[in-house]
Design an enzyme around this catalytic site. Sequence first.
Site, PDB file in Angstrom:
ATOM      1  N   ASN A 134       3.140   2.260   3.110  1.00 56.90           N
ATOM      2  CA  ASN A 134       3.682   3.769   3.026  1.00 56.90           C
ATOM      3  C   ASN A 134       4.828   3.726   4.259  1.00 56.90           C
ATOM      4  O   ASN A 134       4.675   3.455   5.155  1.00 56.90           O
ATOM      5  CB  ASN A 134       2.628   4.688   3.508  1.00 56.90           C
ATOM      6  CG  ASN A 134       1.353   4.887   2.646  1.00 56.90           C
ATOM      7  OD1 ASN A 134       1.231   5.967   2.153  1.00 56.90           O
ATOM      8  ND2 ASN A 134       0.557   4.035   2.501  1.00 56.90           N
ATOM      9  N   GLU A 166      -0.454   5.762  13.920  1.00 51.09           N
ATOM     10  CA  GLU A 166      -1.312   4.737  13.580  1.00 51.09           C
ATOM     11  C   GLU A 166      -1.791   4.114  14.725  1.00 51.09           C
ATOM     12  O   GLU A 166      -3.168   3.859  14.871  1.00 51.09           O
ATOM     13  CB  GLU A 166      -0.547   3.696  12.765  1.00 51.09           C
ATOM     14  CG  GLU A 166      -0.173   4.056  11.412  1.00 51.09           C
ATOM     15  CD  GLU A 166      -0.094   2.985  10.500  1.00 51.09           C
ATOM     16  OE1 GLU A 166       1.318   2.912  10.082  1.00 51.09           O
ATOM     17  OE2 GLU A 166      -0.786   1.992  10.349  1.00 51.09           O
ATOM     18  N   LYS A 226      -5.291  -4.342   9.578  1.00 46.17           N
ATOM     19  CA  LYS A 226      -3.949  -4.275   9.760  1.00 46.17           C
ATOM     20  C   LYS A 226      -3.714  -4.575  11.441  1.00 46.17           C
ATOM     21  O   LYS A 226      -4.243  -4.103  12.216  1.00 46.17           O
ATOM     22  CB  LYS A 226      -3.360  -2.772   9.759  1.00 46.17           C
ATOM     23  CG  LYS A 226      -1.538  -2.823   9.813  1.00 46.17           C
ATOM     24  CD  LYS A 226      -1.339  -1.473   9.160  1.00 46.17           C
ATOM     25  CE  LYS A 226       0.313  -1.412   9.385  1.00 46.17           C
ATOM     26  NZ  LYS A 226       0.795  -0.007   8.733  1.00 46.17           N
ATOM     27  N   GLU A 245      -1.325   0.746   0.414  1.00 47.53           N
ATOM     28  CA  GLU A 245      -2.034   0.925   1.987  1.00 47.53           C
ATOM     29  C   GLU A 245      -2.588   2.279   1.893  1.00 47.53           C
ATOM     30  O   GLU A 245      -1.800   3.209   1.118  1.00 47.53           O
ATOM     31  CB  GLU A 245      -0.855   0.931   2.761  1.00 47.53           C
ATOM     32  CG  GLU A 245      -1.310   1.304   4.139  1.00 47.53           C
ATOM     33  CD  GLU A 245      -0.166   1.532   5.237  1.00 47.53           C
ATOM     34  OE1 GLU A 245       0.990   1.992   5.022  1.00 47.53           O
ATOM     35  OE2 GLU A 245      -0.303   1.307   6.780  1.00 47.53           O
ATOM     36  N   CYS A 264       1.627  -3.170   5.145  1.00 43.18           N
ATOM     37  CA  CYS A 264       2.979  -2.307   5.551  1.00 43.18           C
ATOM     38  C   CYS A 264       3.619  -2.860   6.627  1.00 43.18           C
ATOM     39  O   CYS A 264       4.550  -4.026   6.403  1.00 43.18           O
ATOM     40  CB  CYS A 264       2.585  -1.036   5.749  1.00 43.18           C
ATOM     41  SG  CYS A 264       3.812   0.267   5.696  1.00 43.18           S
ATOM     42  N   ASN A 284      -7.151   0.160   9.650  1.00 41.54           N
ATOM     43  CA  ASN A 284      -6.360   0.543   8.787  1.00 41.54           C
ATOM     44  C   ASN A 284      -6.472  -0.820   7.751  1.00 41.54           C
ATOM     45  O   ASN A 284      -5.827  -1.918   8.043  1.00 41.54           O
ATOM     46  CB  ASN A 284      -4.638   0.417   8.996  1.00 41.54           C
ATOM     47  CG  ASN A 284      -3.933   1.002   7.748  1.00 41.54           C
ATOM     48  OD1 ASN A 284      -4.264   0.621   6.692  1.00 41.54           O
ATOM     49  ND2 ASN A 284      -2.826   1.197   8.053  1.00 41.54           N
TER      50      ASN A 284
HETATM   51  N1  ING Z   1       5.287   2.217   7.692  1.00 43.59           N
HETATM   52  C1  ING Z   1       6.532   1.911   8.152  1.00 43.59           C
HETATM   53  C2  ING Z   1       6.741   0.429   7.670  1.00 43.59           C
HETATM   54  O1  ING Z   1       6.675  -0.564   8.607  1.00 43.59           O
HETATM   55  C3  ING Z   1       8.404   1.853   9.563  1.00 43.59           C
HETATM   56  C4  ING Z   1       7.070   2.052   9.290  1.00 43.59           C
HETATM   57  C5  ING Z   1       9.342   2.479   8.758  1.00 43.59           C
HETATM   58  C6  ING Z   1       8.791   0.975  10.623  1.00 43.59           C
HETATM   59  C7  ING Z   1      10.628   2.262   8.812  1.00 43.59           C
HETATM   60  C8  ING Z   1      10.152   0.666  10.787  1.00 43.59           C
HETATM   61  C9  ING Z   1      11.041   1.160   9.712  1.00 43.59           C
HETATM   62  O2  ING Z   1       7.036   0.028   6.593  1.00 43.59           O
HETATM   63  C10 ING Z   1       3.844   1.614   7.933  1.00 43.59           C
HETATM   64  N2  ING Z   1       2.818   2.510   7.634  1.00 43.59           N
HETATM   65  O3  ING Z   1       3.829   0.749   8.751  1.00 43.59           O
END
Ligand code: ING
Length: 314
Positions: A200, A146, A127, A47, A175, A110
């Site tokens: 990410n 985001e 996204k 991503e 993601c 995104n």
């Molecule tokens: N990043 C993370 C993901 O869904 C996140 C945000 C991290 C959500 C950890 C919940 C727990 O992998 C992105 N860019 O969506």
Amino acid sequence: MTRIVTVAAAQLGPIARKDTRAQVVERMLALMRQAKSHGCDLVVFPELALTTFFPRWYFERQEEIDAFFEREMPGPETQRLFDAARSLELGFYLGYAELANEGGRTRRFNTSILVDKTGRIVGKYRKIHLPGHAEHEPWRRFQHLEKRYFEVGDLGFPAFRASFGAEGIFGMAICNDRRWSETYRILGLQAVEVILIGYNTPVHNPPAPEHDALSHFHNELVMQAGAYQNGTWVVGVAKAGNEEGVEQIGNSIVVAPSGEIVAACTTTGDELAIARCDLDLCASYKNTTFNFARHREPAQYRMIVERKGAIPPD
Ligand code: ING
């Protein structure tokens, strides 16, 4: 005739804010050449693969934010990727920040694209599940803006028939989409055979630090479940490592329709995890356990969702 697509999860290590697109593209081209030397048909990048993960910062000025976006694809900095696709006969998935002028207004998404072996864009996705928050939240170790910088994707979850060594049905997600079962099912209802996902993912999730120790487990859980429950291959690819002070998971994997992880990266740098994906293996699950026509009961689901079912009315 067995339909084999040899896929490389092309994980990227950290990208610093000062790194230029030319420097990042050089790293990606090296991975494409390496993938080709291993007989790959398709390379999957993360991503927002062209820049650092900028939603970790709060920016006031729109021009600062827009510096992270691509106004055209391919553009001057990314044309080399498309040229390599054609010269190496190697397709790729690329995640990037898309700035588009549509319907007379500026849109920001995104986005990911799927490029075939001739260098043609054969699929595009924006996204849908945008995690994090829209306003500056200084209490966080780092931001996740985001919802501030992107619109919710407006293309749905389309599946594309394309050929990478063999012809198949491909879908894309980005993601946070991979954490939602709807992502896989909507593609599964389109008979998808390979779902490509860049991500990410910080190790630390500020709203729920108690989940941090499970970040790899949750990463694998959602993609293994999505693959098995829809009889599809799933390829998840990280932008990994300590990027501008934020530790992001690696753990890029290729998951078979059985739900088994068949290839995995073991570092948090630029690394390929390669798998020969037999698309006909999907049928072993789509025609039996997950034969939707025989075993799913959409009328029942609709009834419950429309509150005619087991859920008591409010
Ligand atoms: N990043 C993370 C993901 O869904 C996140 C945000 C991290 C959500 C950890 C919940 C727990 O992998 C992105 N860019 O969506």
